[in-house]
Design an enzyme around this catalytic site. Structure first.
Site, mmCIF file in Angstrom:
data_model
loop_
_atom_site.group_PDB
_atom_site.id
_atom_site.type_symbol
_atom_site.label_atom_id
_atom_site.label_comp_id
_atom_site.label_asym_id
_atom_site.label_seq_id
_atom_site.Cartn_x
_atom_site.Cartn_y
_atom_site.Cartn_z
ATOM 1 N N ASP A 57 -32.777 -10.705 -26.540
ATOM 2 C CA ASP A 57 -31.477 -10.839 -25.867
ATOM 3 C C ASP A 57 -30.981 -12.290 -25.966
ATOM 4 O O ASP A 57 -29.877 -12.601 -25.514
ATOM 5 C CB ASP A 57 -31.520 -10.328 -24.412
ATOM 6 C CG ASP A 57 -32.449 -11.132 -23.525
ATOM 7 O OD1 ASP A 57 -33.167 -12.017 -24.035
ATOM 8 O OD2 ASP A 57 -32.470 -10.861 -22.300
ATOM 9 N N SER A 58 -31.778 -13.154 -26.614
ATOM 10 C CA SER A 58 -31.293 -14.487 -26.992
ATOM 11 C C SER A 58 -30.074 -14.359 -27.900
ATOM 12 O O SER A 58 -29.343 -15.335 -28.117
ATOM 13 C CB SER A 58 -32.404 -15.284 -27.692
ATOM 14 O OG SER A 58 -33.015 -14.503 -28.694
ATOM 15 N N ASP A 96 -35.477 -5.969 -27.136
ATOM 16 C CA ASP A 96 -35.528 -6.651 -25.840
ATOM 17 C C ASP A 96 -34.615 -5.925 -24.854
ATOM 18 O O ASP A 96 -33.402 -5.797 -25.089
ATOM 19 C CB ASP A 96 -35.012 -8.089 -26.047
ATOM 20 C CG ASP A 96 -35.654 -9.080 -25.118
ATOM 21 O OD1 ASP A 96 -36.519 -8.687 -24.325
ATOM 22 O OD2 ASP A 96 -35.302 -10.277 -25.218
ATOM 23 N N LYS A 126 -39.458 -4.798 -25.091
ATOM 24 C CA LYS A 126 -39.984 -5.914 -24.298
ATOM 25 C C LYS A 126 -39.150 -6.007 -23.023
ATOM 26 O O LYS A 126 -37.945 -5.769 -23.056
ATOM 27 C CB LYS A 126 -39.888 -7.230 -25.078
ATOM 28 C CG LYS A 126 -40.313 -8.452 -24.255
ATOM 29 C CD LYS A 126 -40.393 -9.711 -25.093
ATOM 30 C CE LYS A 126 -39.071 -10.450 -25.228
ATOM 31 N NZ LYS A 126 -38.435 -10.838 -23.961
ATOM 32 N N GLU A 128 -38.889 -8.376 -19.101
ATOM 33 C CA GLU A 128 -39.321 -9.589 -18.393
ATOM 34 C C GLU A 128 -39.807 -9.270 -16.986
ATOM 35 O O GLU A 128 -39.264 -8.390 -16.324
ATOM 36 C CB GLU A 128 -38.143 -10.576 -18.299
ATOM 37 C CG GLU A 128 -37.647 -11.059 -19.649
ATOM 38 C CD GLU A 128 -36.468 -12.036 -19.524
ATOM 39 O OE1 GLU A 128 -36.136 -12.470 -18.409
ATOM 40 O OE2 GLU A 128 -35.889 -12.361 -20.572
ATOM 41 N N GLU A 195 -43.810 -17.607 -22.115
ATOM 42 C CA GLU A 195 -42.803 -18.591 -22.533
ATOM 43 C C GLU A 195 -42.858 -19.834 -21.650
ATOM 44 O O GLU A 195 -42.811 -19.738 -20.406
ATOM 45 C CB GLU A 195 -41.401 -17.963 -22.470
ATOM 46 C CG GLU A 195 -40.300 -18.943 -22.880
ATOM 47 C CD GLU A 195 -38.954 -18.292 -23.145
ATOM 48 O OE1 GLU A 195 -38.849 -17.057 -23.122
ATOM 49 O OE2 GLU A 195 -37.991 -19.048 -23.370
HETATM 50 O O1 KIV Z 1 -34.789 -13.118 -26.324
HETATM 51 C C1 KIV Z 1 -35.663 -13.723 -26.960
HETATM 52 O O2 KIV Z 1 -35.442 -14.223 -28.074
HETATM 53 C C2 KIV Z 1 -36.983 -13.828 -26.361
HETATM 54 C C3 KIV Z 1 -37.952 -14.763 -27.008
HETATM 55 C C4 KIV Z 1 -37.665 -16.138 -26.572
HETATM 56 C C5 KIV Z 1 -39.366 -14.390 -26.714
HETATM 57 O O3 KIV Z 1 -37.239 -13.230 -25.369
#
Ligand code: KIV
Length: 293
Positions: A57-58, A96, A126, A128, A195
């Protein structure tokens, strides 16, 4: 589904599965992961031999130019997951889960996780958080969907954390982080991202857990590493965390290429004959004669 064929010099790699990914920890082979959000990057990463691709989600920050990751939603994530899935045939693909796609109820968490596999072409998801996410993790895993955890600096909690700050620095915070890691493993996560946490803590957690721990800003003692691709390629310069190593300066290369194009078009040096389509002389004559008729 993919549309690309492997390049002639590279034999097709076997698809990375979740068990194969986990086996790397048992073998002591470092796991390598990067992010991608589009087809050409996924293609390049896959050809380069990456083990896993995270559609992070970056995306919000490095592709869409947003302040943080909170504004991306399921539709945006799935759109980019599909593009990545078209480009990558061998890497393990991890989607994500965006903010509020798994926090509201376990039912929504399972449904949204399932969409990553069903509509996004991902192999795993993934999410959080630690102890507060165990019910969601258990429910998603029970639905047959592999889950990667994410602890330490969890960007979706940026406001709670007071910024993008390192985590687990005090003895008490380190203890809590270890407990969360053990709980996530017990809940069924197949792997865990750590992280921005101190290197000795990340190494300790990596040793305590059976599942692979993938570090970002967590030192060399983890079972694998991940970076945001735009950071390591020098494509995102709003800020660069200290843990990022730049392997290229693509922003400079892009600017150079754009400047050359602008200059050549203005000087009429581009397009040259080799970039232009010729026309059969007879057809051209007939065309001109036709205009006079
Ligand atoms: O969103 C992302 O790119 C991430 C990485 C920093 C692990 O969660």
């Amino acid at each position: 589904m993919t549309t690309d064929s492997p390049s002639p010099e590279q034999p097709a790699r076997k698809k990375m599965t979740v068990p194969a990914f986990q086996h790397k920890k048992a073998q002591g082979t470092p796991i390598v992961m990067l992010t991608a959000y589009d087809y050409p990057t996924a293609l390049a990463l896959d050809h380069a031999g990456i083990d896993a691709i995270l559609v992070g989600d970056s995306l919000a920050m490095v592709v869409l130019g947003l302040e943080n990751t909170l504004a991306v939603n399921m539709e945006m994530m799935l759109h980019h997951c599909r593009a990545v899935a078209r480009g990558a045939r061998a890497a393990l693909l991890i989607g994500d889960m965006p903010f509020l796609s798994y926090q509201i109820s376990t039912e929504e968490a399972v449904r949204n996780a399932g969409r990553f596999l069903q509509e996004g072409g991902m192999d795993a998801v993934k999410l959080e958080g630690g102890r507060e996410r165990l019910a969601a993790v258990r429910a998603i895993v029970q639905a047959g969907i592999p889950v990667m955890g994410h602890l330490g600096l969890t960007p979706q909690a940026v406001h709670q954390l007071g910024g993008f700050r390192p985590q687990g620095k005090s003895a008490a915070a380190a203890r809590r982080l270890l407990e969360d890691a053990l709980l996530l493993e017990e809940a069924g996560c197949f792997s865990l991202v750590l992280e921005s946490v101190p290197a000795p803590l990340a190494e300790y957690i990596s040793r305590r857990l059976q599942i692979p721990v993938i570090g970002i800003g967590a030192g060399a003692g983890c079972d694998g590493q991940v970076l945001v691709t735009h950071d390591m390629l020098g494509l995102f310069d709003r800020f660069t965390p200290r843990f990022v190593k730049r392997y290229a300066d693509l922003r400079a290369s892009m600017e150079q290429a754009f400047a050359s194009y602008i200059e050549e078009v203005r000087k009429r040096a581009f397009p040259a004959a080799e970039h232009s389509l010729p026309m059969d002389e007879e057809e051209w004559r007939a065309f001109l004669e036709g205009l006079q008729a």
